[in-house]
Design a protein around this motif. Structure first.
Motif, PDB file in Angstrom:
ATOM      1  N   ASP A   1       0.843  -1.178   0.000  1.00  0.00           N
ATOM      2  CA  ASP A   1       0.000   0.000   0.000  1.00  0.00           C
ATOM      3  C   ASP A   1       0.888   1.242   0.000  1.00  0.00           C
ATOM      4  N   ASP A   2       1.013   1.912  -1.157  1.00  0.00           N
ATOM      5  CA  ASP A   2       1.905   3.067  -1.295  1.00  0.00           C
ATOM      6  C   ASP A   2       1.537   4.215  -0.374  1.00  0.00           C
ATOM      7  N   SER A   3       0.255   4.320   0.036  1.00  0.00           N
ATOM      8  CA  SER A   3      -0.139   5.430   0.897  1.00  0.00           C
ATOM      9  C   SER A   3       0.442   5.280   2.306  1.00  0.00           C
ATOM     10  N   LEU A   4       0.780   4.058   2.700  1.00  0.00           N
ATOM     11  CA  LEU A   4       1.336   3.824   4.019  1.00  0.00           C
ATOM     12  C   LEU A   4       2.854   3.886   4.037  1.00  0.00           C
ATOM     13  N   GLY A   5       3.485   3.774   2.882  1.00  0.00           N
ATOM     14  CA  GLY A   5       4.940   3.685   2.848  1.00  0.00           C
ATOM     15  C   GLY A   5       5.353   2.296   3.286  1.00  0.00           C
ATOM     16  N   THR A   6       6.570   2.166   3.734  1.00  0.00           N
ATOM     17  CA  THR A   6       7.070   0.871   4.167  1.00  0.00           C
ATOM     18  C   THR A   6       6.815   0.693   5.653  1.00  0.00           C
ATOM     19  N   ILE A   7       6.216  -0.440   5.996  1.00  0.00           N
ATOM     20  CA  ILE A   7       5.958  -0.773   7.387  1.00  0.00           C
ATOM     21  C   ILE A   7       6.753  -2.025   7.718  1.00  0.00           C
ATOM     22  N   CYS A   8       7.588  -1.941   8.731  1.00  0.00           N
ATOM     23  CA  CYS A   8       8.373  -3.092   9.165  1.00  0.00           C
ATOM     24  C   CYS A   8       7.810  -3.580  10.489  1.00  0.00           C
ATOM     25  N   LEU A   9       7.530  -4.868  10.558  1.00  0.00           N
ATOM     26  CA  LEU A   9       6.877  -5.415  11.735  1.00  0.00           C
ATOM     27  C   LEU A   9       7.836  -6.192  12.638  1.00  0.00           C
ATOM     28  N   GLY A  10       9.108  -5.849  12.623  1.00  0.00           N
ATOM     29  CA  GLY A  10      10.038  -6.475  13.540  1.00  0.00           C
ATOM     30  C   GLY A  10      10.644  -7.765  13.047  1.00  0.00           C
ATOM     31  N   TYR A  11      10.462  -8.105  11.784  1.00  0.00           N
ATOM     32  CA  TYR A  11      11.076  -9.304  11.236  1.00  0.00           C
ATOM     33  C   TYR A  11      12.581  -9.083  11.158  1.00  0.00           C
ATOM     34  N   VAL A  12      13.363 -10.036  11.625  1.00  0.00           N
ATOM     35  CA  VAL A  12      14.814  -9.908  11.644  1.00  0.00           C
ATOM     36  C   VAL A  12      15.402 -10.647  10.442  1.00  0.00           C
ATOM     37  N   HIS A  13      16.174  -9.927   9.648  1.00  0.00           N
ATOM     38  CA  HIS A  13      16.842 -10.512   8.494  1.00  0.00           C
ATOM     39  C   HIS A  13      18.288 -10.806   8.858  1.00  0.00           C
ATOM     40  N   PRO A  14      18.779 -12.010   8.582  1.00  0.00           N
ATOM     41  CA  PRO A  14      20.197 -12.261   8.823  1.00  0.00           C
ATOM     42  C   PRO A  14      21.037 -11.505   7.798  1.00  0.00           C
ATOM     43  N   SER A  15      22.234 -11.125   8.200  1.00  0.00           N
ATOM     44  CA  SER A  15      23.151 -10.462   7.267  1.00  0.00           C
ATOM     45  C   SER A  15      23.679 -11.447   6.242  1.00  0.00           C
ATOM     46  N   VAL A  16      24.094 -12.627   6.714  1.00  0.00           N
ATOM     47  CA  VAL A  16      24.708 -13.638   5.854  1.00  0.00           C
ATOM     48  C   VAL A  16      24.065 -14.992   6.140  1.00  0.00           C
ATOM     49  N   GLU A  17      23.752 -15.726   5.077  1.00  0.00           N
ATOM     50  CA  GLU A  17      23.235 -17.089   5.191  1.00  0.00           C
ATOM     51  C   GLU A  17      24.102 -17.992   4.323  1.00  0.00           C
ATOM     52  N   VAL A  18      24.559 -19.114   4.892  1.00  0.00           N
ATOM     53  CA  VAL A  18      25.495 -19.990   4.193  1.00  0.00           C
ATOM     54  C   VAL A  18      24.977 -21.426   4.187  1.00  0.00           C
ATOM     55  N   THR A  19      25.131 -22.066   3.028  1.00  0.00           N
ATOM     56  CA  THR A  19      24.920 -23.505   2.895  1.00  0.00           C
ATOM     57  C   THR A  19      26.295 -24.124   2.702  1.00  0.00           C
ATOM     58  N   ALA A  20      26.655 -25.089   3.548  1.00  0.00           N
ATOM     59  CA  ALA A  20      27.942 -25.779   3.435  1.00  0.00           C
ATOM     60  C   ALA A  20      27.743 -27.037   2.594  1.00  0.00           C
ATOM     61  N   GLN A  21      28.659 -27.214   1.636  1.00  0.00           N
ATOM     62  CA  GLN A  21      28.535 -28.313   0.692  1.00  0.00           C
ATOM     63  C   GLN A  21      29.894 -28.997   0.546  1.00  0.00           C
ATOM     64  N   ASP A  22      29.920 -30.323   0.490  1.00  0.00           N
ATOM     65  CA  ASP A  22      31.152 -31.066   0.238  1.00  0.00           C
ATOM     66  C   ASP A  22      31.579 -30.794  -1.200  1.00  0.00           C
ATOM     67  N   SER A  23      32.809 -30.313  -1.396  1.00  0.00           N
ATOM     68  CA  SER A  23      33.256 -29.929  -2.736  1.00  0.00           C
ATOM     69  C   SER A  23      33.441 -31.121  -3.665  1.00  0.00           C
ATOM     70  N   VAL A  24      33.594 -32.314  -3.121  1.00  0.00           N
ATOM     71  CA  VAL A  24      33.811 -33.509  -3.938  1.00  0.00           C
ATOM     72  C   VAL A  24      32.484 -34.150  -4.325  1.00  0.00           C
ATOM     73  N   THR A  25      31.608 -34.350  -3.341  1.00  0.00           N
ATOM     74  CA  THR A  25      30.349 -35.072  -3.588  1.00  0.00           C
ATOM     75  C   THR A  25      29.167 -34.157  -3.894  1.00  0.00           C
ATOM     76  N   GLY A  26      29.278 -32.886  -3.494  1.00  0.00           N
ATOM     77  CA  GLY A  26      28.157 -31.965  -3.658  1.00  0.00           C
ATOM     78  C   GLY A  26      27.117 -32.090  -2.565  1.00  0.00           C
ATOM     79  N   GLN A  27      27.319 -33.019  -1.641  1.00  0.00           N
ATOM     80  CA  GLN A  27      26.376 -33.251  -0.548  1.00  0.00           C
ATOM     81  C   GLN A  27      26.379 -32.065   0.413  1.00  0.00           C
ATOM     82  N   ILE A  28      25.200 -31.701   0.908  1.00  0.00           N
ATOM     83  CA  ILE A  28      25.094 -30.637   1.910  1.00  0.00           C
ATOM     84  C   ILE A  28      25.601 -31.181   3.236  1.00  0.00           C
ATOM     85  N   VAL A  29      26.547 -30.449   3.834  1.00  0.00           N
ATOM     86  CA  VAL A  29      27.168 -30.865   5.094  1.00  0.00           C
ATOM     87  C   VAL A  29      27.033 -29.769   6.154  1.00  0.00           C
ATOM     88  N   THR A  30      25.978 -28.977   6.052  1.00  0.00           N
ATOM     89  CA  THR A  30      25.782 -27.863   6.978  1.00  0.00           C
ATOM     90  C   THR A  30      25.641 -28.297   8.435  1.00  0.00           C
TER      91      THR A  30
END
Length: 124
Positions: free
Chosen positions: A21-50
């Motif tokens: 709704d442009d008449s309200l502008g931006t409303i933030c309701l306290g949702y927290v965004h992480p700065s960085v998100e990482v998925t760890a992956q085995d470089s040989v198999t491609g398997q996720i190892v997070t």
């Protein structure tokens, strides 16, 4: 697997509706965004190892770290904090993975989360 509590998801949907709704502008309701998100992956198999990996982000004196419990597939650190980070991922059985100069920008309701894939090399 990202877990968002029901209440947070409901607030996020309300925030998205309010932001449309442009008449309200931006409303933030306290949702927290992480700065960085990482998925760890085995470089040989491609398997996720997070699960069992730790994520450390650093900018000057600021340091945030988190360890990934099973069964997550990604880990995140830094709450609504823009900056330029050194990102490190450590996991037993693998060499340390590091990325310098990861820039996190401000957004209307927090930050624009930077999503990375850390391709971990097995330890010798």
């Amino acid at each position: 697997m990202r877990a968002y509590p029901f209440a947070a998801a409901a607030l996020l949907m309300l925030g998205a509706a309010a932001c449309s709704d442009d008449s309200l502008g931006t409303i933030c309701l306290g949702y927290v965004h992480p700065s960085v998100e990482v998925t760890a992956q085995d470089s040989v198999t491609g398997q996720i190892v997070t699960p069992g990996a730790s994520l450390i982000i650093r900018e000057g004196a600021f340091v945030d770290s988190v360890m990934a419990p099973p069964p997550v597939t990604s880990i995140a650190a830094g709450s609504n904090r823009p900056g330029t980070y050194q990102v490190t991922v450590r996991r037993p059985g693998y060499q340390v993975w590091r990325r310098e100069g990861v820039r996190v920008d401000d957004a209307d309701c927090g930050v624009e989360t930077v999503e990375l894939v850390a391709r971990l090399q097995p330890a010798p």
